[in-house]
Design a protein around this motif. Structure first.
Motif, PDB file in Angstrom:
ATOM      1  N   GLY A 345     -18.774  15.082  -2.130  1.00 34.08           N
ATOM      2  CA  GLY A 345     -19.694  14.284  -2.935  1.00 34.08           C
ATOM      3  C   GLY A 345     -19.627  12.806  -2.649  1.00 34.08           C
ATOM      4  O   GLY A 345     -20.160  11.993  -3.406  1.00 34.08           O
ATOM      5  N   GLY A 346     -18.961  12.437  -1.554  1.00 35.08           N
ATOM      6  CA  GLY A 346     -18.774  11.029  -1.244  1.00 35.08           C
ATOM      7  C   GLY A 346     -19.654  10.531  -0.115  1.00 35.08           C
ATOM      8  O   GLY A 346     -20.585  11.211   0.328  1.00 35.08           O
ATOM      9  N   HIS A 347     -19.337   9.349   0.367  1.00 39.18           N
ATOM     10  CA  HIS A 347     -20.107   8.694   1.432  1.00 39.18           C
ATOM     11  C   HIS A 347     -19.127   8.036   2.391  1.00 39.18           C
ATOM     12  O   HIS A 347     -18.012   7.690   2.021  1.00 39.18           O
ATOM     13  CB  HIS A 347     -21.045   7.628   0.853  1.00 39.18           C
ATOM     14  N   ILE A 348     -19.567   7.853   3.635  1.00 40.71           N
ATOM     15  CA  ILE A 348     -18.727   7.194   4.632  1.00 40.71           C
ATOM     16  C   ILE A 348     -19.535   6.122   5.344  1.00 40.71           C
ATOM     17  O   ILE A 348     -20.714   6.328   5.657  1.00 40.71           O
ATOM     18  CB  ILE A 348     -18.154   8.222   5.635  1.00 40.71           C
ATOM     19  N   THR A 349     -18.949   4.958   5.541  1.00 40.35           N
ATOM     20  CA  THR A 349     -19.600   3.857   6.245  1.00 40.35           C
ATOM     21  C   THR A 349     -18.769   3.469   7.459  1.00 40.35           C
ATOM     22  O   THR A 349     -17.558   3.690   7.503  1.00 40.35           O
ATOM     23  CB  THR A 349     -19.759   2.617   5.336  1.00 40.35           C
ATOM     24  N   LEU A 350     -19.440   2.899   8.441  1.00 41.51           N
ATOM     25  CA  LEU A 350     -18.799   2.484   9.688  1.00 41.51           C
ATOM     26  C   LEU A 350     -19.269   1.086  10.036  1.00 41.51           C
ATOM     27  O   LEU A 350     -20.469   0.820  10.050  1.00 41.51           O
ATOM     28  CB  LEU A 350     -19.162   3.470  10.809  1.00 41.51           C
ATOM     29  N   TYR A 351     -18.321   0.191  10.307  1.00 37.48           N
ATOM     30  CA  TYR A 351     -18.635  -1.183  10.709  1.00 37.48           C
ATOM     31  C   TYR A 351     -17.771  -1.506  11.919  1.00 37.48           C
ATOM     32  O   TYR A 351     -16.542  -1.411  11.855  1.00 37.48           O
ATOM     33  CB  TYR A 351     -18.332  -2.142   9.561  1.00 37.48           C
ATOM     34  N   SER A 352     -18.405  -1.857  13.047  1.00 33.62           N
ATOM     35  CA  SER A 352     -17.629  -2.110  14.253  1.00 33.62           C
ATOM     36  C   SER A 352     -18.389  -3.022  15.196  1.00 33.62           C
ATOM     37  O   SER A 352     -19.621  -3.014  15.229  1.00 33.62           O
ATOM     38  CB  SER A 352     -17.321  -0.779  14.957  1.00 33.62           C
ATOM     39  N   GLU A 353     -17.645  -3.815  15.955  1.00 34.55           N
ATOM     40  CA  GLU A 353     -18.218  -4.614  17.029  1.00 34.55           C
ATOM     41  C   GLU A 353     -17.233  -4.627  18.185  1.00 34.55           C
ATOM     42  O   GLU A 353     -16.013  -4.710  17.980  1.00 34.55           O
ATOM     43  CB  GLU A 353     -18.527  -6.041  16.562  1.00 34.55           C
ATOM     44  N   LEU A 354     -17.771  -4.525  19.389  1.00 35.93           N
ATOM     45  CA  LEU A 354     -16.925  -4.470  20.582  1.00 35.93           C
ATOM     46  C   LEU A 354     -15.994  -5.677  20.656  1.00 35.93           C
ATOM     47  O   LEU A 354     -16.413  -6.823  20.484  1.00 35.93           O
ATOM     48  CB  LEU A 354     -17.801  -4.411  21.838  1.00 35.93           C
ATOM     49  N   GLY A 355     -14.731  -5.386  20.897  1.00 30.52           N
ATOM     50  CA  GLY A 355     -13.759  -6.451  21.068  1.00 30.52           C
ATOM     51  C   GLY A 355     -13.127  -6.941  19.789  1.00 30.52           C
ATOM     52  O   GLY A 355     -12.206  -7.766  19.833  1.00 30.52           O
ATOM     53  N   HIS A 356     -13.584  -6.450  18.628  1.00 31.90           N
ATOM     54  CA  HIS A 356     -13.073  -6.989  17.369  1.00 31.90           C
ATOM     55  C   HIS A 356     -12.531  -5.948  16.413  1.00 31.90           C
ATOM     56  O   HIS A 356     -11.905  -6.303  15.419  1.00 31.90           O
ATOM     57  CB  HIS A 356     -14.170  -7.791  16.667  1.00 31.90           C
ATOM     58  N   GLY A 357     -12.757  -4.679  16.671  1.00 29.67           N
ATOM     59  CA  GLY A 357     -12.179  -3.675  15.794  1.00 29.67           C
ATOM     60  C   GLY A 357     -13.210  -2.850  15.055  1.00 29.67           C
ATOM     61  O   GLY A 357     -14.424  -3.007  15.222  1.00 29.67           O
ATOM     62  N   THR A 358     -12.703  -1.966  14.192  1.00 31.05           N
ATOM     63  CA  THR A 358     -13.540  -1.013  13.472  1.00 31.05           C
ATOM     64  C   THR A 358     -13.027  -0.840  12.056  1.00 31.05           C
ATOM     65  O   THR A 358     -11.812  -0.866  11.822  1.00 31.05           O
ATOM     66  CB  THR A 358     -13.531   0.355  14.193  1.00 31.05           C
ATOM     67  N   SER A 359     -13.956  -0.673  11.115  1.00 32.44           N
ATOM     68  CA  SER A 359     -13.603  -0.374   9.729  1.00 32.44           C
ATOM     69  C   SER A 359     -14.384   0.846   9.263  1.00 32.44           C
ATOM     70  O   SER A 359     -15.614   0.876   9.380  1.00 32.44           O
ATOM     71  CB  SER A 359     -13.935  -1.562   8.808  1.00 32.44           C
ATOM     72  N   PHE A 360     -13.671   1.840   8.756  1.00 31.83           N
ATOM     73  CA  PHE A 360     -14.295   2.983   8.100  1.00 31.83           C
ATOM     74  C   PHE A 360     -14.095   2.849   6.600  1.00 31.83           C
ATOM     75  O   PHE A 360     -12.997   2.520   6.138  1.00 31.83           O
ATOM     76  CB  PHE A 360     -13.662   4.300   8.569  1.00 31.83           C
ATOM     77  N   GLY A 361     -15.160   3.098   5.852  1.00 31.16           N
ATOM     78  CA  GLY A 361     -15.070   3.089   4.398  1.00 31.16           C
ATOM     79  C   GLY A 361     -15.383   4.480   3.860  1.00 31.16           C
ATOM     80  O   GLY A 361     -16.452   5.017   4.118  1.00 31.16           O
ATOM     81  N   LEU A 362     -14.431   5.082   3.142  1.00 27.85           N
ATOM     82  CA  LEU A 362     -14.629   6.392   2.524  1.00 27.85           C
ATOM     83  C   LEU A 362     -14.785   6.192   1.023  1.00 27.85           C
ATOM     84  O   LEU A 362     -13.885   5.653   0.366  1.00 27.85           O
ATOM     85  CB  LEU A 362     -13.439   7.317   2.805  1.00 27.85           C
ATOM     86  N   TYR A 363     -15.944   6.586   0.489  1.00 22.15           N
ATOM     87  CA  TYR A 363     -16.258   6.397  -0.922  1.00 22.15           C
ATOM     88  C   TYR A 363     -16.250   7.748  -1.630  1.00 22.15           C
ATOM     89  O   TYR A 363     -17.029   8.641  -1.285  1.00 22.15           O
ATOM     90  CB  TYR A 363     -17.630   5.759  -1.085  1.00 22.15           C
TER      91      TYR A 363
END
Length: 508
Positions: A345-363
């Motif tokens: 019942g949740g959601h997942i987001t992805l934020y990333s840019e080459l050379g700077h890293g990645t963030s996953f958000g699990l709601y």
């Protein structure tokens, strides 16, 4: 109305229009543009007057345009004009973007004049692409679930028959062959179970859980296996709502994401795991995250690794898509995480840019006050929100959709706005004399100036201008890498409208 009143009314309409309006003669020379047109194509006010409309088109379309207009003027065919069509525009900096164009004709003193109304389709196209990706994942999930279900039935027969053979007493050589076949069949069964999780048809066993404790349990495993070159930091809220999740699947998802983060930092690095309550309670935040309004517990995993390309981000959750095929990657890790979160019942987001890293958000939906948020601020909350008094905020963001949303958010709080696509353009605007009270900038942008660099130059050259930075990354994970200062104040994406209002008021 007399002629002067007509002119004043036309001027007011042109200036108030949100869409670009361009008036051109029968030679395609622009006679008038409104401020929205100047902003859309990146030109200073008035500089388009007297230039050809072909300047605003990619070369291929410009080559066709003159022929279209010549044919219309000779034949009078209305299909050439007067209907809406999707085309491409070209900004001053050379970037091409989608437009919807409507053209009308007026004959003034025997001379044909053409009025073009242009609507920027960038945000709509992004929304359509997001919907298409979601629908594609759903379709792939349904297909995958059906195949995995049937394959499970076949494996059940294979494993059962192998076990029966084993029980009948066979020689040592045959035993080895049966053991190998059983091991392979069990690997196949594990594969189908992961496919079923992606398809949201797996057998989850949700229980009431505290995500902080689940993270601690997973970290006990990770710290023994992750390696000495990697630092894991945690930020857990002191108070936290409970959620309903399958503890085994959650820990598997955490380990999957952490191992992905490790692989993205081949030379070592740091990643952060944070857990906190978050309320999606206004349409801005819901639009930015594509998450239904409500109360959630958010689990963030951020790294400072290599980052992901745009194509990799678009396909990240598709089963069997991997950027690590040469290292034995199956492409099922993120697909499994996606399926588990959605089935919970949740959601997942992805934020990333080459050379700077990645963030996953699990709601994950919080168990308390789950229905408290309705998607809009209440009248009482809206009336209590601090508002500006016309101060000018320069919004700096390279993503057009996010920039448009940020401009709307700032304007709704009573501030005037200027905009720039990156740090270099923002500093050029300030150096040219733009009157700005505060710079509201993304942290990671293309060009020579990232958010930290822009903040440092603004403090040095324009000390009266306040600065607020925003980022989808855990800023302290990448601040050393990007030259961050202790003076930099970070508003973490996604943020509530009330958080933005409070930060702007505090600074201004």
């Amino acid at each position: 109305m007399d002629h002067s009143q007509d002119t004043a009314l036309l001027t007011a309409l042109m200036e108030a229009a949100a869409d670009a309006i361009i008036v051109a003669d029968d030679h395609g020379m622009m006679q008038r543009t409104n401020p929205a047109a100047d902003r859309l194509f990146g030109y200073d006010e008035g500089t388009l007057i007297g230039q050809s409309v072909n300047l605003l088109m990619p070369k291929v379309l410009a080559d066709l345009h003159d022929g279209f207009m010549s044919h219309h003027l000779k034949t009078g065919e209305k299909r050439i004009i007067g209907i809406g069509r999707d085309v491409e525009g070209q900004r001053k900096d050379g970037t091409v973007f989608p437009l919807h164009l409507s053209v009308g004709r007026a004959d003034i003193a025997g001379t044909p004049m053409f009025i073009g109304i242009l609507h920027n389709l960038t945000a709509r196209r992004a929304a359509q692409e997001a919907l298409a990706r979601s629908q594609r994942l759903d379709a792939v999930g349904q297909l995958t679930g059906g195949i995995a279900h049937d394959f499970n039935n076949l494996l059940t027969v294979i494993i059962g028959n192998l076990e029966l053979l084993q029980m009948r007493g066979v020689d040592e050589r045959q035993t080895d062959l049966i053991d190998d076949a059983l091991a392979s069949a069990e690997l196949g069964a594990d594969l189908t179970s992961r496919l079923l999780v992606f398809a949201r048809k797996g057998d989850l066993k949700p229980t009431r859980a505290d995500l902080r404790q689940q993270c601690r349990d997973a970290l006990a495993i990770l710290r023994r296996t992750i390696g000495e070159r990697y630092t894991i930091r945690t930020e857990f809220a002191k108070t936290l709502s409970a959620v309903m999740v399958d503890p085994v699947q959650l820990q598997s998802a955490l380990i999957n994401l952490a191992l992905n983060a490790r692989d993205a930092m081949p030379n070592g690095g740091e990643f952060l795991i944070s857990v906190a309550d978050v309320r999606i309670d206004d349409e801005y935040m819901a639009q930015e995250t594509d998450i239904e309004p409500g109360d959630y517990v958010r689990l963030f995993i951020s790294d400072d690794g290599e980052g992901m390309s745009i194509n990799a981000q678009r396909r990240a959750f598709e089963p069997f898509f991997t950027t690590k095929a040469d290292k034995g990657g199956t492409g099922l890790g993120l697909a499994m995480v996606y399926g588990f979160v959605r089935q919970s019942g949740g959601h997942i987001t992805l934020y990333s840019e080459l050379g700077h890293g990645t963030s996953f958000g699990l709601y994950f939906p919080a168990l308390k006050n789950t229905n408290a948020a309705k998607g809009k601020l209440s009248e009482a909350e809206a009336s209590d929100m601090p508002l500006g008094t016309g101060q000018v905020v320069l919004v700096v963001e390279d993503n057009p959709r996010v920039r448009k949303l940020s401009l709307e958010r700032v304007r709704d709080l009573g501030y005037k706005t200027e905009e720039a696509e990156n740090g270099d353009e923002a500093f050029a605007l300030l150096s040219a004399g733009a009157q700005v009270d505060l710079v509201f900038s993304d942290l990671v942008m293309p060009g020579t100036l990232n958010g930290y660099d822009l903040a440092a130059k603004v403090r040095q050259e324009f000390p009266h201008i306040k600065i607020l930075l925003t980022s989808g990354y855990a800023s302290d994970v990448i601040s050393g890498k990007m030259g961050g200062s202790a003076d930099d104040r970070i508003l973490h994406k996604p943020y509530r409208q009330s958080e933005l209002a409070e930060r702007l008021q505090a600074l201004l």
